[in-house]
Design an enzyme around this catalytic site. Structure first.
Site, PDB file in Angstrom:
ATOM      1  N   LEU A   9       0.816  -1.212   0.000  1.00 18.01           N
ATOM      2  CA  LEU A   9       0.000   0.000   0.000  1.00 18.01           C
ATOM      3  C   LEU A   9       0.851   1.264   0.000  1.00 18.01           C
ATOM      4  CD1 LEU A   9      -2.838   1.241   0.123  1.00 18.01           C
ATOM      5  CD2 LEU A   9      -2.684   1.108   2.622  1.00 18.01           C
ATOM      6  N   ASP A  10       0.632   2.124  -1.003  1.00 24.11           N
ATOM      7  CA  ASP A  10       1.284   3.432  -1.124  1.00 24.11           C
ATOM      8  C   ASP A  10       2.806   3.340  -1.156  1.00 24.11           C
ATOM      9  OD1 ASP A  10      -1.141   4.797  -1.192  1.00 24.11           O
ATOM     10  OD2 ASP A  10      -1.248   4.936   0.988  1.00 24.11           O
ATOM     11  N   GLU A  11       3.352   2.202  -1.581  1.00 26.89           N
ATOM     12  CA  GLU A  11       4.801   2.040  -1.617  1.00 26.89           C
ATOM     13  C   GLU A  11       5.304   1.615  -2.987  1.00 26.89           C
ATOM     14  OE1 GLU A  11       6.321  -0.348   1.545  1.00 26.89           O
ATOM     15  OE2 GLU A  11       5.182   0.695   3.094  1.00 26.89           O
TER      16      GLU A  11
END
Length: 284
Positions: free
Chosen positions: A227-229
């Site tokens: 997530l979001d990486e």
């Protein structure tokens, strides 16, 4: 004589002679190189190249690809050849915050962004009217924990049916499943504020205001199951100060998010982004 524009992007283990061989093949085919950019990464030992060229109309595209495939095999290249005249087809996904959606629609309509918005998907009905004003099909696909898998299959079916090149999560406030992320690997871009890992959850700009932050930023990246990486494509910041309210920070954040997402989408549709393990090479 009529010519056709193409863009070649590639990455491979770095060694001597790559540019010489590529440019030599294009010369043999009668191509004219319009722009060329390259980068050698000493850390990963890989070489990256983007070449914009025109191909004589008398040379079939199939011949170009066939001859380049033979060259690519000699250098273990990962490569793509794109028709530069073709507009990328976008699927934009949005929830209840419409600033990024509105910005992208305007940029496409005004010609600032060379792409075509084929469809808009949302888990809410808020922007059906906006989509209609642009003449773009709007698909209201509600989602809940119980229907998540079914809803994602509907989205993937739409991607297939509409020959979508890029899915843009324009403040789509749902976490994609690992299966969905794998299906869209390298062709889905997300935007979020750059406070992470601080100020997670709801109302991040209000949280930031309470802490007295001095910089607001945004990050656009490829979607992965982490997530979001995912690999970062574009980022920017704006300075803020103590005189600003939480609403002021939210407005500044909306502006920088819209700008960063538009830049990332433009880089992708112009074939300027090449993956380099967990990060990206972005040619300007």
């Amino acid at each position: 004589m009529q010519h056709n524009d193409y863009i070649l992007t590639l990455s491979c283990p770095d060694r001597t002679g790559i540019v010489y061989r590529v440019s030599g093949l294009l010369f043999e085919l009668g191509c004219n190189i319009l722009d060329s950019q390259q980068f050698g990464d000493e850390e990963t030992g890989r070489f990256f190249l983007r070449v914009h060229f025109d191909l004589p109309a008398a040379v079939p595209e199939g011949s170009l690809r066939e001859q380049f495939a033979a060259l690519a095999g000699d250098y273990a290249m990962e490569w793509q050849i794109h028709d530069a005249r073709r507009k990328a087809r976008l699927l934009i996904m949005v929830s209840k915050q419409g600033h990024c959606l509105n910005d992208l629609l305007f940029r496409v309509r005004s010609g600032q962004l060379r792409a075509e918005v084929a469809a808009i998907v949302s888990n809410h009905n808020d922007y059906a009217g906006l989509a209609g004003s642009y003449g773009i099909p709007f698909h209201h696909l509600p989602v809940s924990p119980e229907t998540k898998s079914e809803q994602e299959q509907q989205v993937l079916a739409l991607v297939e049916r509409e020959s979508i090149d890029l899915v843009v999560l324009a403040r789509y406030m749902q976490i994609l499943s690992p299966d969905m992320c794998r299906a869209l690997a390298g062709r889905a871009i997300n935007i979020h504020h750059s406070f992470l890992p601080s100020f997670k959850g709801a109302r991040p700009y209000h949280q930031a205001h309470a802490r007295g932050v001095k910089i607001i930023g945004a990050t656009a990246h490829y979607v992965t199951s982490d997530l979001d990486e995912g690999p970062i494509i574009e980022q920017d910041i704006e300075r803020v100060d103590h005189t600003m309210t939480a609403q002021d920070l939210t407005q500044v954040g909306s502006d920088v998010e819209s700008l960063v997402l538009a830049r990332a989408v433009r880089s992708h549709v112009e074939h300027r982004v090449v993956l380099n393990r967990g990060k990206t090479v972005v040619f300007r």
